[in-house]
Motif scaffolding. Structure first.
Motif, mmCIF file in Angstrom:
data_model
loop_
_atom_site.group_PDB
_atom_site.id
_atom_site.type_symbol
_atom_site.label_atom_id
_atom_site.label_comp_id
_atom_site.label_asym_id
_atom_site.label_seq_id
_atom_site.Cartn_x
_atom_site.Cartn_y
_atom_site.Cartn_z
ATOM 1 N N TYR A 1 36.465 35.992 -34.594
ATOM 2 C CA TYR A 1 35.525 34.899 -34.328
ATOM 3 C C TYR A 1 36.241 33.561 -34.155
ATOM 4 N N ALA A 2 37.370 33.363 -34.816
ATOM 5 C CA ALA A 2 38.121 32.118 -34.613
ATOM 6 C C ALA A 2 38.507 31.975 -33.139
ATOM 7 N N LEU A 3 38.978 33.052 -32.553
ATOM 8 C CA LEU A 3 39.335 33.025 -31.130
ATOM 9 C C LEU A 3 38.118 32.769 -30.245
ATOM 10 N N LEU A 4 37.039 33.470 -30.527
ATOM 11 C CA LEU A 4 35.821 33.324 -29.727
ATOM 12 C C LEU A 4 35.269 31.897 -29.785
ATOM 13 N N PHE A 5 35.164 31.346 -30.982
ATOM 14 C CA PHE A 5 34.585 30.012 -31.114
ATOM 15 C C PHE A 5 35.482 28.938 -30.504
ATOM 16 N N TRP A 6 36.790 29.118 -30.574
ATOM 17 C CA TRP A 6 37.695 28.163 -29.947
ATOM 18 C C TRP A 6 37.469 28.142 -28.436
ATOM 19 N N ARG A 7 37.326 29.321 -27.857
ATOM 20 C CA ARG A 7 37.069 29.409 -26.411
ATOM 21 C C ARG A 7 35.768 28.708 -26.019
ATOM 22 N N GLU A 8 34.790 28.711 -26.912
ATOM 23 C CA GLU A 8 33.479 28.116 -26.628
ATOM 24 C C GLU A 8 33.392 26.639 -27.036
ATOM 25 N N ARG A 9 34.522 26.065 -27.471
ATOM 26 C CA ARG A 9 34.588 24.660 -27.912
ATOM 27 C C ARG A 9 33.675 24.392 -29.100
ATOM 28 N N LEU A 10 33.465 25.381 -29.935
ATOM 29 C CA LEU A 10 32.769 25.199 -31.214
ATOM 30 C C LEU A 10 33.872 25.083 -32.270
ATOM 31 N N TYR A 11 34.527 23.929 -32.264
ATOM 32 C CA TYR A 11 35.739 23.753 -33.048
ATOM 33 C C TYR A 11 35.497 23.827 -34.553
ATOM 34 N N SER A 12 34.377 23.324 -35.012
ATOM 35 C CA SER A 12 34.085 23.430 -36.441
ATOM 36 C C SER A 12 33.955 24.891 -36.839
ATOM 37 N N ASP A 13 33.281 25.672 -36.021
ATOM 38 C CA ASP A 13 33.152 27.102 -36.316
ATOM 39 C C ASP A 13 34.499 27.808 -36.224
ATOM 40 N N ALA A 14 35.339 27.415 -35.282
ATOM 41 C CA ALA A 14 36.670 28.021 -35.162
ATOM 42 C C ALA A 14 37.507 27.701 -36.404
ATOM 43 N N ALA A 15 37.517 26.440 -36.802
ATOM 44 C CA ALA A 15 38.261 26.047 -38.003
ATOM 45 C C ALA A 15 37.681 26.728 -39.242
ATOM 46 N N LEU A 16 36.389 26.874 -39.261
ATOM 47 C CA LEU A 16 35.731 27.536 -40.383
ATOM 48 C C LEU A 16 36.254 28.958 -40.565
ATOM 49 N N GLN A 17 36.518 29.650 -39.477
ATOM 50 C CA GLN A 17 37.006 31.027 -39.570
ATOM 51 C C GLN A 17 38.388 31.073 -40.227
ATOM 52 N N LEU A 18 39.210 30.077 -39.965
ATOM 53 C CA LEU A 18 40.520 30.011 -40.610
ATOM 54 C C LEU A 18 40.362 29.779 -42.104
ATOM 55 N N PHE A 19 39.443 28.903 -42.452
ATOM 56 C CA PHE A 19 39.150 28.660 -43.871
ATOM 57 C C PHE A 19 38.601 29.929 -44.509
ATOM 58 N N PHE A 20 37.697 30.620 -43.795
ATOM 59 C CA PHE A 20 37.152 31.872 -44.311
ATOM 60 C C PHE A 20 38.248 32.901 -44.569
ATOM 61 N N PHE A 21 39.256 32.908 -43.721
ATOM 62 C CA PHE A 21 40.344 33.854 -43.916
ATOM 63 C C PHE A 21 40.975 33.629 -45.289
ATOM 64 N N ALA A 22 41.320 32.377 -45.574
ATOM 65 C CA ALA A 22 41.925 32.046 -46.874
ATOM 66 C C ALA A 22 40.951 32.310 -48.022
ATOM 67 N N LEU A 23 39.701 31.918 -47.831
ATOM 68 C CA LEU A 23 38.713 32.086 -48.892
ATOM 69 C C LEU A 23 38.398 33.559 -49.141
#
Length: 183
Positions: free
Chosen positions: A37-59
């Motif tokens: 989903y990080a890749l998908l959201f980045w492609r769609e310019r939903l940057y908060s959602d893309a960054a959120l996926q990285l945070f979710f990975f750590a969490l």
């Protein structure tokens, strides 16, 4: 709809189903899902959602550790509740952080829907932290995120992801009911 969205969709359903059942297997599934989903959201310019996926990975790594300790101590993943003052603090924090993050996204990026995306992202962070800490209220926040995300992804044309959030909504309602019986 892309292969990336399709695979992330399937993993998303599996992940939340495993969470409702309080299975530790939700964490390895989640790690793959959030990466896609990080890749998908980045492609769609939903940057908060893309960054959120990285945070979710750590969490999710953190949650995996916390849940394993609960199983080791109690023989199962236990569930607790927040106190009334704690609930108020979480809600105030979500509101302030959503406004702040939305402002940053609106002024410093070309984000498609900066405040809407930010509110979903911040509320998701709070819900994921509460999930990792095994708090019942995580499901109430996920219900709010699911309702909002259905609309956001429909507007962005991410039909399969919007459908996923309809499924997430049903799973969140089920999760709240199941966890409430154990809290």
């Amino acid at each position: 709809m892309t292969w990336l969205e399709s695979i992330a969709f399937i993993l998303g359903v599996a992940n939340v189903t495993l969470v409702v059942r309080r299975s530790l297997w939700n964490y390895p599934v989640a790690l793959v899902m959030v990466s896609l989903y990080a890749l998908l959201f980045w492609r769609e310019r939903l940057y908060s959602d893309a960054a959120l996926q990285l945070f979710f990975f750590a969490l999710n790594l953190y949650g995996w550790i916390v849940w394993r300790r609960s199983v080791a101590q109690a023989g199962e993943v236990t569930v607790d509740r927040l106190s009334a003052p704690e609930r108020g603090g979480w809600l105030a924090g979500i509101a302030v952080a959503s406004l702040g993050w939305g402002t940053v996204m609106a002024h410093w990026t070309d984000a498609a829907m900066p405040f809407w995306d930010a509110a979903n992202a911040v509320t998701s962070v709070a819900a994921q932290i509460l999930l990792a800490r095994r708090r019942l209220e995580n499901w109430l926040l996920w219900i709010v995120v699911d309702l909002s995300s259905i609309a956001l992804y429909a507007v962005k044309g991410l039909t399969l992801t919007a459908i996923l959030y309809v499924i997430f909504l049903g799973l969140s309602l089920w999760g709240y009911r199941e966890w409430r019986q154990r809290a």
